[in-house]
Motif scaffolding. Structure first.
Motif, PDB file in Angstrom:
ATOM      1  N   THR A 120       5.357   4.641   9.101  1.00 16.99           N
ATOM      2  CA  THR A 120       5.919   5.149   7.839  1.00 16.99           C
ATOM      3  C   THR A 120       5.430   4.277   6.682  1.00 16.99           C
ATOM      4  O   THR A 120       5.021   4.785   5.641  1.00 16.99           O
ATOM      5  CB  THR A 120       7.463   5.133   7.893  1.00 16.99           C
ATOM      6  N   GLU A 121       5.459   2.969   6.884  1.00 14.11           N
ATOM      7  CA  GLU A 121       5.040   2.113   5.774  1.00 14.11           C
ATOM      8  C   GLU A 121       3.561   2.317   5.410  1.00 14.11           C
ATOM      9  O   GLU A 121       3.194   2.378   4.242  1.00 14.11           O
ATOM     10  CB  GLU A 121       5.300   0.638   6.086  1.00 14.11           C
ATOM     11  N   VAL A 122       2.743   2.471   6.446  1.00  6.20           N
ATOM     12  CA  VAL A 122       1.307   2.673   6.170  1.00  6.20           C
ATOM     13  C   VAL A 122       1.121   4.005   5.432  1.00  6.20           C
ATOM     14  O   VAL A 122       0.388   4.089   4.448  1.00  6.20           O
ATOM     15  CB  VAL A 122       0.482   2.669   7.485  1.00  6.20           C
ATOM     16  N   ARG A 123       1.857   5.047   5.922  1.00 10.21           N
ATOM     17  CA  ARG A 123       1.739   6.370   5.282  1.00 10.21           C
ATOM     18  C   ARG A 123       2.137   6.295   3.812  1.00 10.21           C
ATOM     19  O   ARG A 123       1.494   6.860   2.934  1.00 10.21           O
ATOM     20  CB  ARG A 123       2.633   7.366   6.025  1.00 10.21           C
TER      21      ARG A 123
ATOM     22  N   GLN B 240       0.037   7.240   0.558  1.00  9.37           N
ATOM     23  CA  GLN B 240       0.557   8.263  -0.365  1.00  9.37           C
ATOM     24  C   GLN B 240       0.562   7.743  -1.800  1.00  9.37           C
ATOM     25  O   GLN B 240       0.160   8.422  -2.733  1.00  9.37           O
ATOM     26  CB  GLN B 240       1.978   8.594   0.044  1.00  9.37           C
ATOM     27  N   LEU B 241       1.021   6.512  -1.933  1.00 14.63           N
ATOM     28  CA  LEU B 241       1.065   5.893  -3.259  1.00 14.63           C
ATOM     29  C   LEU B 241      -0.335   5.816  -3.873  1.00 14.63           C
ATOM     30  O   LEU B 241      -0.527   6.085  -5.061  1.00 14.63           O
ATOM     31  CB  LEU B 241       1.659   4.483  -3.119  1.00 14.63           C
ATOM     32  N   MET B 242      -1.303   5.469  -3.040  1.00 17.39           N
ATOM     33  CA  MET B 242      -2.690   5.413  -3.528  1.00 17.39           C
ATOM     34  C   MET B 242      -3.137   6.792  -4.001  1.00 17.39           C
ATOM     35  O   MET B 242      -3.748   6.933  -5.057  1.00 17.39           O
ATOM     36  CB  MET B 242      -3.636   4.919  -2.424  1.00 17.39           C
ATOM     37  N   ASP B 243      -2.802   7.819  -3.198  1.00 17.48           N
ATOM     38  CA  ASP B 243      -3.190   9.199  -3.573  1.00 17.48           C
ATOM     39  C   ASP B 243      -2.558   9.580  -4.908  1.00 17.48           C
ATOM     40  O   ASP B 243      -3.223  10.123  -5.786  1.00 17.48           O
ATOM     41  CB  ASP B 243      -2.716  10.208  -2.517  1.00 17.48           C
ATOM     42  N   GLU B 244      -1.254   9.273  -5.040  1.00 17.68           N
ATOM     43  CA  GLU B 244      -0.555   9.659  -6.276  1.00 17.68           C
ATOM     44  C   GLU B 244      -1.175   8.992  -7.507  1.00 17.68           C
ATOM     45  O   GLU B 244      -1.252   9.556  -8.567  1.00 17.68           O
ATOM     46  CB  GLU B 244       0.930   9.275  -6.175  1.00 17.68           C
TER      47      GLU B 244
END
Ligand code: FAD
Length: 437
Positions: A366-369, A373-377
């Motif tokens: 979950t933490e890696v995901r 996700q944050l990078m994508d956003e």
């Protein structure tokens, strides 16, 4: 094949700490700090080193590869990418391990030459009895988990004459990531008639005498090499993808010009920049970085390398599905590397001996995901996954796991040096920085 894998009993004060048999791949700075940390925790350590020397990157090798762009899959790979004149790009105060400061003997410059770093690493290895843990001339060609219930890992290694298989409880990958070049891609590259070289295969400026050279890149190697070859070359055109770079001649040199990215290259020898400038060049030098590569690792797709992202890795170290028995040291960059690897190594060693804990597989995933996700956003490209941008949060976090702290002097030196070199706009003169504490 070894069969002595059962966790052996430990001394009474380590009742819960299993003593494991651990393979470390690589005897560069990372492999050595890892070997020390594992040894300190009482684990049994074998360090595999494919060459005949320790030091990795810092063991200067005057040889270059047969293909100057290193694209030929059949070429003999040279590990180190150092050029003869290389000096550190961080001040010596930021080149030591967390509890083992950088040498004060030898080359006294604030940014010492590469020989001084190798001397420092050799001294460290000798002092902590690490040399005897190294199997030299032993290239690891396969690492594979063979028994998931008992966590047994097969390590296959080879030298010119023999190959051998051995079982381990855990494997720590410390193989470095400055050997396999990343080459710039632009229209017409393959048919351009001049010579193309990657900085991995640059050693000395002599072959650039009287040449018109386009250097691609914006990192320390691009700047260093541009300055060095400008003493002998006719013209140097430095091509950067950074939108901040202004098209201009450098103040500090008469023959270095900054330009934007290359748009395309023509078969008549022209190189055309996105800013509209056209030059007729003899050599294109790609100072465009390197790729992560783990050709020996067989994980059935659990660990992948995609566009500069090694993943999934919890805290850039443990693959949630395979940790803690498989781990990676030194994946992040743009940081105080030597201190980071020391903290990473100590954390891995302590997790393996049960003194530090890892969250559950699901929590790590979950933490890696969330990180991705944050990078994508934010629209951050994948290849920045492991770029720490010289922020110290990650080092603080690691240090905390192993009961240490990032020294105040490290913070101060880093802050002042960054301020001088980057915020102060002195990146071309960054080696003039002198600590003034
Ligand atoms: P390496 O030093 O690359 O060591 C990896 C070792 O693994 C090598 O000995 C290799 O032979 C061995 N190996 C690889 N594959 C196998 C295999 N299959 N089997 C067995 N052995 C294997 N960092 C700084 O802190 N300051 C600087 O100024 C700085 N300047 C740099 C300049 C250049 C041009 C480059 C390329 C890097 C620079 N770095 C600098 C980064 C530097 O690489 C790291 O600081 C550090 O040395 C990395 O150590 P490592 O052990 O992770 O990798």
């Amino acid at each position: 094949m070894g069969s002595d894998l059962a966790a052996t009993p430990t001394a009474p004060d380590h009742i819960t700490a299993p003593q494991l048999k651990v393979a470390v791949i690589g005897a560069g700075a990372s492999g050595l700090v890892t070997a020390r940390a594992l040894k300190t925790e009482g684990h049994r350590v074998v360090v595999y080193e494919k060459s005949e020397r320790l030091g990795g990157t810092w063991a200067y090798d005057p040889r270059v590869e047969s293909d100057p762009l290193s694209l030929d899959p059949d070429r003999e790979i040279v590990h180190s990418s150092l050029y003869r004149s290389l000096r550190t790009n961080l001040p010596r105060q930021l080149m030591g391990f967390s509890d083992y400061p950088f040498s004060t003997d030898g080359d006294p410059r604030t940014f010492p030459g590469h020989r001084e770093v190798l001397r420092f690493i050799n001294k460290f290895a000798t002092e902590f009895g690490l040399v005897e843990l190294i199997r030299f001339d032993a290239e690891v060609v396969r690492v594979e988990r063979v028994d998931s219930r008992n966590d047994q890992w097969l390590v296959e290694s080879r030298n010119r004459e023999t190959s051998s298989n051995e079982l381990f409880n855990a494997v720590v990958v410390c193989n470095g990531h400055y050997t396999i070049p990343k080459v710039a891609d632009f229209r017409g590259r393959e048919k351009w008639p001049g010579q193309q070289i990657h900085s991995h295969n640059y050693r000395v400026p002599d072959p650039f005498e009287n040449q018109v050279v386009v250097v691609i890149g914006d990192g320390p190697s691009a700047l260093d090499i541009s300055l060095e070859i400008s003493d002998v070359a006719k013209q140097v055109y430095l091509s950067s993808r950074s939108p901040k770079v202004k098209v201009a001649k450098l103040d500090c040199r008469d023959n270095i010009w900054q330009h934007s990215k290359i748009d395309h290259a023509n078969e008549n020898g022209e190189v055309v920049f996105e800013d509209g400038a056209v030059v007729h060049a003899d050599i294109i030098l790609h100072c465009t970085g390197f790729m992560y590569s783990f050709p020996f690792l067989k994980t059935e797709g659990i660990v992948t390398v995609e566009e500069g992202r090694v993943g999934p890795l919890y805290k850039h170290i443990f693959p949630p599905k395979l940790g803690p028995n498989l781990s990676f040291i030194a994946i992040p960059y743009m940081t105080v590397v030597t201190q980071m690897i020391d903290f990473q190594a100590k954390w891995v060693a302590r997790v393996l001996s049960g003194k530090a804990w890892l969250p559950s597989e699901e929590e790590m995933e979950t933490e890696v995901r969330q990180h991705y996700q944050l990078m994508d956003e934010k629209g951050t490209p994948k290849h920045y996954t492991h770029a720490l941008q010289f922020e110290l949060d990650y080092l603080d976090w690691l240090a905390n796991q192993v009961g240490e702290r990032v020294h105040e002097t490290t913070r101060l030196f880093l802050k002042r040096y960054m301020k001088f070199a980057f915020e102060g706009g002195n990146k071309w003169r960054h080696r003039e920085w002198e600590p003034n504490l």
